[in-house]
Design a protein around this motif. Structure first.
Motif, mmCIF file in Angstrom:
data_model
loop_
_atom_site.group_PDB
_atom_site.id
_atom_site.type_symbol
_atom_site.label_atom_id
_atom_site.label_comp_id
_atom_site.label_asym_id
_atom_site.label_seq_id
_atom_site.Cartn_x
_atom_site.Cartn_y
_atom_site.Cartn_z
ATOM 1 N N ALA A 35 0.674 -1.091 -0.085
ATOM 2 C CA ALA A 35 0.236 0.188 0.553
ATOM 3 C C ALA A 35 0.849 1.064 0.117
ATOM 4 C CB ALA A 35 -0.193 0.008 1.397
ATOM 5 N N LEU A 36 1.990 1.341 0.657
ATOM 6 C CA LEU A 36 2.566 2.218 1.287
ATOM 7 C C LEU A 36 3.451 2.823 -0.614
ATOM 8 C CD1 LEU A 36 4.365 4.712 2.477
ATOM 9 C CD2 LEU A 36 5.718 2.814 2.838
ATOM 10 N N SER A 37 4.108 0.748 -1.320
ATOM 11 C CA SER A 37 4.524 2.071 -2.178
ATOM 12 C C SER A 37 3.323 1.852 -2.978
ATOM 13 C CB SER A 37 5.169 0.740 -3.008
ATOM 14 O OG SER A 37 5.791 -0.209 -1.586
ATOM 15 N N LEU A 38 2.197 1.534 -2.872
ATOM 16 C CA LEU A 38 1.132 2.294 -4.382
ATOM 17 C C LEU A 38 1.014 3.809 -3.741
ATOM 18 C CD1 LEU A 38 -1.228 -0.677 -4.960
ATOM 19 C CD2 LEU A 38 0.610 0.130 -6.727
ATOM 20 N N TRP A 39 1.328 4.097 -2.955
ATOM 21 C CA TRP A 39 0.652 5.992 -2.459
ATOM 22 C C TRP A 39 1.794 6.606 -2.973
ATOM 23 C CZ3 TRP A 39 2.967 8.535 1.525
ATOM 24 C CH2 TRP A 39 2.386 9.840 1.660
ATOM 25 N N ARG A 40 3.209 5.762 -2.669
ATOM 26 C CA ARG A 40 4.651 6.790 -3.764
ATOM 27 C C ARG A 40 3.942 6.791 -4.510
ATOM 28 N NH1 ARG A 40 9.634 5.165 -0.539
ATOM 29 N NH2 ARG A 40 10.117 7.058 -1.975
ATOM 30 N N MET A 41 3.875 5.804 -5.453
ATOM 31 C CA MET A 41 4.199 5.687 -6.528
ATOM 32 C C MET A 41 2.742 6.530 -7.175
ATOM 33 S SD MET A 41 3.636 2.544 -9.389
ATOM 34 C CE MET A 41 4.712 1.300 -8.279
ATOM 35 N N ASP A 42 1.584 6.968 -6.815
ATOM 36 C CA ASP A 42 0.846 7.904 -7.025
ATOM 37 C C ASP A 42 1.247 9.203 -6.775
ATOM 38 O OD1 ASP A 42 -2.117 8.762 -7.690
ATOM 39 O OD2 ASP A 42 -2.668 8.656 -6.090
ATOM 40 N N ARG A 43 1.690 9.435 -5.601
ATOM 41 C CA ARG A 43 2.138 10.686 -5.741
ATOM 42 C C ARG A 43 3.067 11.299 -6.837
ATOM 43 N NH1 ARG A 43 4.847 11.827 -0.329
ATOM 44 N NH2 ARG A 43 4.849 14.338 -1.488
ATOM 45 N N ARG A 44 3.796 10.755 -7.403
ATOM 46 C CA ARG A 44 4.875 10.847 -8.174
ATOM 47 C C ARG A 44 4.802 10.628 -9.436
ATOM 48 N NH1 ARG A 44 9.030 6.136 -6.491
ATOM 49 N NH2 ARG A 44 10.422 7.199 -4.715
ATOM 50 N N LEU A 45 3.705 10.033 -10.107
ATOM 51 C CA LEU A 45 3.090 10.435 -10.905
ATOM 52 C C LEU A 45 1.793 11.601 -11.113
ATOM 53 C CD1 LEU A 45 1.739 6.985 -12.005
ATOM 54 C CD2 LEU A 45 3.550 7.628 -13.177
ATOM 55 N N GLY A 46 1.716 11.805 -10.126
ATOM 56 C CA GLY A 46 0.438 13.147 -10.229
ATOM 57 C C GLY A 46 1.941 14.220 -9.707
ATOM 58 N N LYS A 47 2.873 14.298 -9.911
ATOM 59 C CA LYS A 47 3.514 15.588 -9.441
ATOM 60 C C LYS A 47 4.524 15.412 -11.668
ATOM 61 C CE LYS A 47 5.456 15.466 -5.063
ATOM 62 N NZ LYS A 47 6.455 15.174 -4.586
ATOM 63 N N LEU A 48 4.372 13.576 -12.308
ATOM 64 C CA LEU A 48 4.971 14.214 -13.542
ATOM 65 C C LEU A 48 4.478 14.778 -14.336
ATOM 66 C CD1 LEU A 48 6.898 10.710 -13.360
ATOM 67 C CD2 LEU A 48 7.978 13.512 -13.961
ATOM 68 N N GLU A 49 2.710 13.952 -14.083
ATOM 69 C CA GLU A 49 1.308 14.262 -14.688
ATOM 70 C C GLU A 49 1.650 16.157 -14.859
ATOM 71 O OE1 GLU A 49 -1.903 12.114 -13.479
ATOM 72 O OE2 GLU A 49 -1.159 11.045 -14.604
ATOM 73 N N GLU A 50 1.896 16.466 -13.657
ATOM 74 C CA GLU A 50 1.421 17.865 -13.165
ATOM 75 C C GLU A 50 2.910 19.101 -14.229
ATOM 76 O OE1 GLU A 50 -0.646 21.789 -11.743
ATOM 77 O OE2 GLU A 50 -1.304 19.701 -11.740
ATOM 78 N N GLU A 51 4.074 18.126 -14.074
ATOM 79 C CA GLU A 51 4.773 19.005 -14.434
ATOM 80 C C GLU A 51 4.341 18.899 -16.366
ATOM 81 O OE1 GLU A 51 8.714 17.517 -13.647
ATOM 82 O OE2 GLU A 51 8.629 17.618 -11.603
ATOM 83 N N ALA A 52 4.154 17.027 -16.964
ATOM 84 C CA ALA A 52 4.225 17.552 -17.869
ATOM 85 C C ALA A 52 2.624 18.336 -18.746
ATOM 86 C CB ALA A 52 3.273 16.289 -18.448
ATOM 87 N N ARG A 53 1.454 19.083 -17.408
ATOM 88 C CA ARG A 53 0.727 19.509 -18.359
ATOM 89 C C ARG A 53 1.071 21.146 -18.312
ATOM 90 N NH1 ARG A 53 -3.249 18.358 -14.237
ATOM 91 N NH2 ARG A 53 -3.150 16.054 -14.666
ATOM 92 N N THR A 54 1.995 22.060 -16.940
ATOM 93 C CA THR A 54 2.809 22.547 -17.540
ATOM 94 C C THR A 54 3.337 23.152 -18.194
ATOM 95 O OG1 THR A 54 4.044 22.409 -15.389
ATOM 96 C CG2 THR A 54 1.892 23.091 -14.732
ATOM 97 N N ASP A 55 3.997 21.943 -18.553
ATOM 98 C CA ASP A 55 5.137 22.158 -19.876
ATOM 99 C C ASP A 55 4.518 22.521 -21.053
ATOM 100 O OD1 ASP A 55 7.396 22.318 -17.812
ATOM 101 O OD2 ASP A 55 8.106 19.834 -18.749
ATOM 102 N N SER A 56 3.705 21.934 -21.055
ATOM 103 C CA SER A 56 2.901 21.517 -22.874
ATOM 104 C C SER A 56 1.985 22.981 -23.062
ATOM 105 C CB SER A 56 1.529 20.345 -22.994
ATOM 106 O OG SER A 56 1.015 20.843 -22.140
#
Length: 57
Positions: A35-56
């Motif tokens: 559960a901890l691993s999935l939670w951390r992965m979700d947070r990392r993916l959310g940050k990457l998606e946010e960066e991709a949204r702001t870069d585009s």
């Protein structure tokens, strides 16, 4: 209760030797780690998606 434990020898072994609590504890630790691993992965993916949204833009 003892008759039920004797029906299943594996269950009887775990409860009789006191290992049932150890098995339960290990299973809970593994599930908490997953559960901890999935939670951390979700947070990392959310940050990457946010960066991709702001870069585009």
């Amino acid at each position: 209760m003892n008759a039920l434990l004797l029906l299943n020898s594996l269950e009887g072994f775990f409860f009789g030797s006191g290992k049932a609590h150890v098995v339960t504890g290990v299973a809970l630790i593994i599930l908490a780690g997953l559960a901890l691993s999935l939670w951390r992965m979700d947070r990392r993916l959310g940050k990457l998606e946010e960066e991709a949204r702001t870069d585009s833009h």
